[in-house]
Design a protein around this motif. Structure first.
Motif, short mmCIF file in Angstrom:
data_model
loop_
_atom_site.label_atom_id
_atom_site.label_comp_id
_atom_site.label_asym_id
_atom_site.label_seq_id
_atom_site.Cartn_x
_atom_site.Cartn_y
_atom_site.Cartn_z
N LEU A 9 -5.16 0.62 -1.32
CA LEU A 9 -4.58 1.59 -2.29
C LEU A 9 -3.33 2.24 -1.38
O LEU A 9 -3.51 2.34 -0.18
N PRO A 10 -2.52 2.78 -2.26
CA PRO A 10 -1.50 3.48 -1.47
C PRO A 10 -2.06 4.58 -0.51
O PRO A 10 -3.03 5.39 -1.08
N LEU A 11 -1.54 4.49 0.41
CA LEU A 11 -1.80 5.61 1.58
C LEU A 11 -3.23 5.62 2.34
O LEU A 11 -3.34 6.47 3.32
N THR A 12 -4.06 4.97 1.99
CA THR A 12 -5.55 5.02 2.53
C THR A 12 -5.69 5.01 3.80
O THR A 12 -6.21 5.96 4.47
N VAL A 13 -5.27 3.71 4.53
CA VAL A 13 -5.42 3.73 6.06
C VAL A 13 -4.65 4.70 6.68
O VAL A 13 -5.17 5.19 7.55
N ALA A 30 0.85 -1.27 -0.04
CA ALA A 30 0.00 0.01 0.02
C ALA A 30 0.94 1.18 -0.03
O ALA A 30 0.47 2.25 0.20
N TRP A 31 2.07 0.94 -0.20
CA TRP A 31 3.05 2.22 -0.34
C TRP A 31 3.50 3.08 0.90
O TRP A 31 3.48 4.10 0.87
N THR A 68 -13.87 7.23 -3.09
CA THR A 68 -13.59 6.24 -4.00
C THR A 68 -12.32 5.66 -3.32
O THR A 68 -11.95 4.39 -3.10
N SER A 69 -11.28 6.44 -3.20
CA SER A 69 -9.94 5.94 -2.89
C SER A 69 -9.79 5.82 -1.39
O SER A 69 -9.36 4.67 -0.90
N ILE A 70 -10.48 6.46 -0.52
CA ILE A 70 -10.34 6.28 1.05
C ILE A 70 -11.14 5.13 1.23
O ILE A 70 -11.05 4.40 2.62
N LEU A 71 -12.21 4.63 0.57
CA LEU A 71 -12.96 3.49 0.92
C LEU A 71 -12.16 2.19 0.39
O LEU A 71 -12.40 0.98 1.00
N ASP A 72 -10.96 2.23 -0.06
CA ASP A 72 -10.29 1.11 -0.45
C ASP A 72 -8.85 1.06 0.31
O ASP A 72 -7.82 1.60 -0.10
N LEU A 126 -15.40 3.57 5.75
CA LEU A 126 -15.85 2.26 5.89
C LEU A 126 -16.46 1.89 7.10
O LEU A 126 -17.55 0.88 7.20
N GLU A 127 -15.93 2.59 8.15
CA GLU A 127 -16.60 2.18 9.70
C GLU A 127 -17.69 3.09 9.85
O GLU A 127 -18.49 2.88 10.64
N SER A 128 -17.90 4.35 9.44
CA SER A 128 -18.68 5.34 9.77
C SER A 128 -19.55 5.73 8.67
O SER A 128 -19.03 6.27 7.77
N ALA A 129 -20.77 5.72 9.10
CA ALA A 129 -21.96 6.14 7.90
C ALA A 129 -21.83 7.53 7.79
O ALA A 129 -22.02 8.25 6.71
#
Length: 699
Positions: free
Chosen positions: A589-593, A211-212, A582-586, A603-606
């Motif tokens: 992908l690099p850097l997302t977490v 995930a870079w 889209t990116s932060i849901l995956d 992902l966790e919070s509606a």
């Protein structure tokens, strides 16, 4: 004869469902940058963009020529002393890249840097000539260039694609011969440990995961046949790691940090194969950084931390009892402490007050009394320059402003004498023709937003073509900086303004906190409010106003395009983060977490999901009269994938009702920072500035 036709992206509906919300993404197929159809689509856009802007070619050439004329092409940085050598970089007219060099000092008391009149310095050795290394490559970037403690070996790493994955090599400086030590796919940096009593040479480097994320620190023994040893691995995907050597060269340090928390591990540098120990275990929402200092003859660690206040305090502790903090500079609500540098006899403290960087100096004592250094200009960016020597008798400082080119000077702390070593030579530039000011804009919720305004004095304060720039994320600051290229805009009557919106760090940690996660939209509305103020105050008009931002700043201007398209004639979005949800849901992908602390975790919070859904530039494109838009990207960008601007432009073209041009320009061999090579970068800038001038009626 007709020219290229702007491509229309096909629609391939892809379904996404989170928190009960189903979204149809017609352009998700553009995510595969290795697909031939995607590549053909990007190339077709490049051809169309070039044809659509062909009439601006003379202006682009003129701007390129102006940048070139204002630049001293054969030049040299101010040499910095380390060990027995002066280290510097120089450029040569006609060559794209810099040349890293060194020359021997005259003796142990030689602290006056040499000046290059012409040719080369006596005894000069070329360490790394990027012009040579770049042969056969369209792109090149340096990740590390580090000389061993005895001055014999150079460790250097190069990236030839733009994806920020480097190959690390080691070279004998005297002979130029490469050593067999080669490591592929490393991250930025390379740190030498002091040579051991047994003559062992160790080099430390960092690698990234899939995930870079910089997740591992490795130890490599020069000349050894044994495998490299991974000495640190960070399991928490929110954290990245790095390694370095203190200026005193007494300690190796590993720093693990997330957006909101950090932890430092330390090792006596004389035992590089030993075990690192943690100084203070990580705590949620507590950040700290560490420096080694000698205060009144005692080895101590300096901790800059936010455990007692959001804008940090400075404390010290014995090296063997790092938990026993003694406060040196307490937390203050109006001052954001940013860094501390330690030297054998003094300390330098960097902080912010009133939206601007400041610098204070003190003797290295157990109770230091810091005195602010006055650069003599109000709206400046300042701080310590390169000071690798622990016991240097003078301190190297650097400052610049919107109208003052970069300046290096030395300060003698004993006498207070200041010596200007070099001010960037800008041929044909007269600083007296320009002025910079700070104005304050009241945002819709009452917040006071600082705005920097730079112009030629003969323009006055009446209505004028204006380029409004912004960023507003990661607590990054847009402190005053000098730009040769910007002269081409201002000399054509354009005012350059910077909106220091929330989400940045200009006004302290609270300014950042109120521009991220569930308060992110403050970033966008601040920018709109600044633009509206400039119009209402008679400084410009919507027909004379262009917005510009890059990366997270591209998210900013992309959101603004949806919020207030009527306020702008044009928008430039460089490598823009315009499809954030889209990116932060995956998480693959690099850097997302690691970004969840910045944006929230959809992902966790509606609640986070719906909040991001409501501001995402891509997901909120609608049938409305958008201004002209120029979006740029790079195929090998690992920070903001090229699919984001590609999808955004496709959606804009499908919905805009204004008839204004929407252009996409992709560098096919480059990364997040764009093309490499100074002449290539000048042409890239000239392309964008010509487009801006066209939108402002000055092209």
């Amino acid at each position: 004869m007709t020219g290229p036709v702007q491509p229309v992206a096909k629609k391939v509906p892809a379904e996404r469902t989170f928190h009960g919300d189903t979204v149809i993404d017609d352009y998700a197929w553009l995510a595969d940058k290795d697909d031939r159809e995607v590549l053909d689509y990007l190339r077709a856009h490049n051809a169309y963009t070039e044809a659509a802007t062909a009439a601006q070619e003379p202006l682009r050439e003129a701007i390129f020529g102006e940048i070139k004329a204002h630049t001293k092409e054969t030049d040299m940085s101010v040499p910095q002393r380390r060990g027995g050598f002066w280290y510097f970089a120089r450029t040569v007219e006609g060559k794209q890249y810099g040349i890293h060099c060194r020359a021997p000092i005259a003796g142990p008391d030689d602290w006056t840097p040499p000046v290059l009149a012409e040719g080369s310095l006596p005894g000069e050795q070329i360490l790394l000539d990027l012009n040579v290394e770049a042969e056969g490559h369209e792109y090149i970037a340096v990740g590390a260039a580090s000389v061993s403690p005895d001055g014999a070996l150079l460790a250097y790493s190069l990236d030839t694609s733009g994806d920020e994955r480097f190959t690390l090599r080691v070279r004998n400086i005297e002979t130029g011969e490469p050593l067999p030590d080669v490591v592929e796919n490393v991250f930025y940096g390379a740190t030498w440990a002091p040579i051991t009593s047994a003559g062992e040479r160790y080099l430390f480097y960092t690698t990234v995961d899939d995930a870079w994320r910089a997740d591992s620190i490795w130890r490599h023994e020069i000349g050894s046949d044994t495998s490299d040893v991974r000495i640190f691995h960070e399991e928490d995907q929110r954290f990245g790691v790095g390694v370095g050597l203190t200026r005193s060269e007494k300690y190796l340090m590993i720093a693990a940090s997330s957006t909101l928390s950090s932890e430092t591990w330390v090792l006596d540098a004389t035992d590089p194969s030993g075990e690192f120990r943690v100084l203070r275990p990580r705590e949620e929402d507590v950040e700290y950084s560490v420096e080694h200092a000698v205060l009144d003859g005692e080895d101590r660690f300096l901790f800059l931390h936010n455990r007692t206040g959001i804008d940090f305090e400075l404390a010290s502790a014995p090296v063997d009892a790092p938990q026993d903090w003694t406060v040196l500079v307490p937390h203050r609500d109006d001052v954001r402490l940013e860094y501390v540098d330690a030297f054998a006899r003094r300390l330098a403290l960097g902080y912010r007050r009133g939206g601007l960087p400041r610098l204070a100096l003190a003797e290295a004592t157990a109770a230091p009394e810091f005195v602010e250094w006055d650069p003599g200009e109000a709206l400046v960016n300042l701080g310590p320059a390169a000071n690798p020597e622990w016991d240097a008798p003078r301190l190297r400082l650097a400052y610049e402003s919107f109208v003052t080119p970069g300046t290096a000077l030395e300060l003698d702390p004993e006498t207070g004498e200041q010596t200007v070593l070099k001010r960037a030579d800008v041929p044909g530039y007269d600083a007296a023709l320009y002025t910079a000011e700070r104005v304050w804009v009241t945002a819709r919720d009452g917040a006071q937003v600082p705005v920097s305004v730079v112009r030629r004095k003969d323009i006055g304060e009446g209505s004028a073509p204006t380029l409004l720039y912004g960023y507003g994320s990661y607590e990054a600051t847009l402190d005053p900086w000098f730009s040769v290229a910007r002269l081409s805009l201002m000399d054509r009557g354009v005012v350059f303004a910077v909106a220091h919106v929330r989400g940045g760090g200009e006004m302290g940690r609270a300014w950042y906190d109120h521009g991220k996660q569930l308060e992110k939209t403050n970033t966008f509305t601040d920018f709109v409010d600044v633009a509206q103020h400039l119009v209402d105050a008679g400084r410009t008009t919507p027909q004379q106003l262009v917005a510009m931002g890059g990366s997270a700043g591209g998210l900013l201007v992309g959101a603004v395009a949806n919020l207030a398209p009527e306020l702008f004639s044009g928008i430039v979005a460089d490598v823009p983060f315009v499809d954030p949800l889209t990116s932060i849901l995956d998480p693959s992908l690099p850097l997302t977490v690691g970004e969840w602390d910045e944006w929230g975790n959809p992902l966790e919070s509606a609640e986070v999901y719906r909040y991001m859904r409501d501001y995402s530039p891509y997901e909120n494109v609608a049938d409305k009269p958008y201004p002209a838009i120029l979006a740029t990207t790079s195929l090998n960008d690992t920070r903001v994938l090229p699919t984001e601007p590609a999808k955004w432009v496709a959606e804009l073209l499908a919905h805009t009702t204004s008839g204004n041009e929407i252009l996409l320009k992709t560098e096919m061999v480059a990364g997040h920072a764009g093309v490499s090579g100074r002449y290539a970068k000048w042409r890239e800038t000239a392309f964008e500035y010509a487009w801006v001038l066209g939108r402002l009626g000055r092209g």
